[in-house]
Write a protein that holds these residues in place. Sequence first.
Motif, PDB file in Angstrom:
ATOM      1  N   TRP A 126       0.961  -1.108   0.527  1.00  0.00           N
ATOM      2  CA  TRP A 126       0.247  -0.165   0.073  1.00  0.00           C
ATOM      3  C   TRP A 126       0.607   1.221  -0.149  1.00  0.00           C
ATOM      4  O   TRP A 126       1.571   0.984   0.924  1.00  0.00           O
ATOM      5  N   LEU A 127       0.647   2.553  -0.845  1.00  0.00           N
ATOM      6  CA  LEU A 127       0.927   3.443  -0.897  1.00  0.00           C
ATOM      7  C   LEU A 127      -0.107   4.441  -0.359  1.00  0.00           C
ATOM      8  O   LEU A 127      -0.412   4.693  -0.757  1.00  0.00           O
ATOM      9  N   VAL A 128       0.219   4.561   0.661  1.00  0.00           N
ATOM     10  CA  VAL A 128      -0.082   6.127   1.829  1.00  0.00           C
ATOM     11  C   VAL A 128       0.202   7.117   1.814  1.00  0.00           C
ATOM     12  O   VAL A 128       1.042   7.385   1.658  1.00  0.00           O
ATOM     13  N   LEU A 165      -3.922  -2.350  -7.672  1.00  0.00           N
ATOM     14  CA  LEU A 165      -5.166  -3.159  -7.002  1.00  0.00           C
ATOM     15  C   LEU A 165      -6.276  -2.504  -6.467  1.00  0.00           C
ATOM     16  O   LEU A 165      -7.558  -3.353  -7.115  1.00  0.00           O
ATOM     17  N   ALA A 166      -6.389  -1.660  -6.060  1.00  0.00           N
ATOM     18  CA  ALA A 166      -7.075  -0.567  -4.696  1.00  0.00           C
ATOM     19  C   ALA A 166      -6.625   0.328  -4.965  1.00  0.00           C
ATOM     20  O   ALA A 166      -5.704   0.482  -4.550  1.00  0.00           O
ATOM     21  N   GLY A 185      -8.434   3.728 -12.603  1.00  0.00           N
ATOM     22  CA  GLY A 185      -8.461   2.195 -13.287  1.00  0.00           C
ATOM     23  C   GLY A 185      -8.597   1.149 -12.527  1.00  0.00           C
ATOM     24  O   GLY A 185      -9.615   0.260 -13.320  1.00  0.00           O
ATOM     25  N   VAL A 186     -10.001   1.643 -11.208  1.00  0.00           N
ATOM     26  CA  VAL A 186     -10.464   0.702  -9.884  1.00  0.00           C
ATOM     27  C   VAL A 186     -11.567   1.412  -9.976  1.00  0.00           C
ATOM     28  O   VAL A 186     -11.530   3.279  -9.551  1.00  0.00           O
ATOM     29  N   PRO A 187     -12.730   0.691  -9.789  1.00  0.00           N
ATOM     30  CA  PRO A 187     -14.146   1.415  -8.702  1.00  0.00           C
ATOM     31  C   PRO A 187     -12.749   1.991  -7.516  1.00  0.00           C
ATOM     32  O   PRO A 187     -12.712   1.504  -6.695  1.00  0.00           O
ATOM     33  N   PHE A 197      -2.862   3.371  -2.404  1.00  0.00           N
ATOM     34  CA  PHE A 197      -3.485   2.570  -3.341  1.00  0.00           C
ATOM     35  C   PHE A 197      -2.072   1.276  -3.618  1.00  0.00           C
ATOM     36  O   PHE A 197      -1.581   1.161  -3.083  1.00  0.00           O
ATOM     37  N   LEU A 198      -3.271  -0.033  -3.395  1.00  0.00           N
ATOM     38  CA  LEU A 198      -2.143  -0.855  -3.364  1.00  0.00           C
ATOM     39  C   LEU A 198      -1.439  -1.328  -4.568  1.00  0.00           C
ATOM     40  O   LEU A 198      -2.182  -1.104  -5.907  1.00  0.00           O
TER      41      LEU A 198
END
Length: 355
Positions: A126-128, A165-166, A185-187, A197-198
């Motif tokens: 995860w990049l936070v 991925l999320a 690219g993702v909801p 985001f992961l």
Amino acid sequence: MNPLPQRTSSAAWVRGIAELFAAEGLPVQALCAQADIDLESLQHPHTRVDVDRVSRLWEAAAQHYARPGLGLDRQLAARYGKLDLVGHALASGPNLLEGFRHLDRHMALISDATTFSMERDPRGYWLVLNHIGASRPIPRQRVEFAVLTLLTLCDWLTRRDLTPLAVELVTPAPADDTRHRAAFGVPPRFGQPVNRFLMAEADLLQPIPTHNPSLWALHEQLVEAELGQLGPLGQSLVSAKVRTEISRMLHLGEPRREDVAARLHLTDRTLQRRLQAESVSFQQLLDDTRTELARQYLADPRRSLAEVADQLGFSDQSNLFRACKRWFGMPPGQYRQQLLQPAPGPIFLAAAASL
């Protein structure tokens, strides 16, 4: 209580935001004037802009834009998210994972009002991102643009189209998330405790085509030299690192000193000794960090007092009530009313005289 540091963003970062607004057809000169930002001063590399002024700029732009999705254009985020020297350092590194291990410290050069960290996950990392040190709510456009800039940075550095991925955002769910889905690219999942985001580990280990060991070492030295001129927020003081870790952990509950020490790869005894050498205690740093974040959270009317208490790591609202009486001389609800009153004068712009 110690005076809290003034948090600022770099001229390059704010200039990129202004150029983004110009690309969207917005009246940049008028917006900067409304936010009390001297547009010409952004041409000087050592100018630093107060965190609340940056938020005022986003607020003014969003009001003029008059439709959702400002800052959610992937191509514009890639073009105008100006990381300056930090970006050059990342482009010289071997891969994203190695470069981002330095970003948690180097982020202060872009904005010491933003923290960055990586968290291991079975699927990758995860990049936070988190915003701290503001006395007014952080506009959702500012939050989402910062996250999108970091995501598009991954594409630019690797020269690949990477999909997370999320994605999780602290901002509330919009009526229509079409632009968010297209941008990320993702909801995304909204209303989360932190912005993150992961990324798959394989994507983070993709080689960076512009990797150059000599340039990487040089850029790292230049970044460290610039950080050394930022004052306490940019220096390698253990107390500054502790405050950053505390701000990252508070939403999970009150952090223990030994847990913070572990995150800094220190023993508890070593951390305690180094803090003593800086004439500060862990409890004092915890209290100061909570004070800084309390001002930011209470300035946001969207957050309930229960949520503020939870985000500050308090077990219940009564602890928040007592803390606010000690910090501000009044209960949290009253202090919130005071914060939400119109400001009597312009917010101060800092051009870092020490630089």
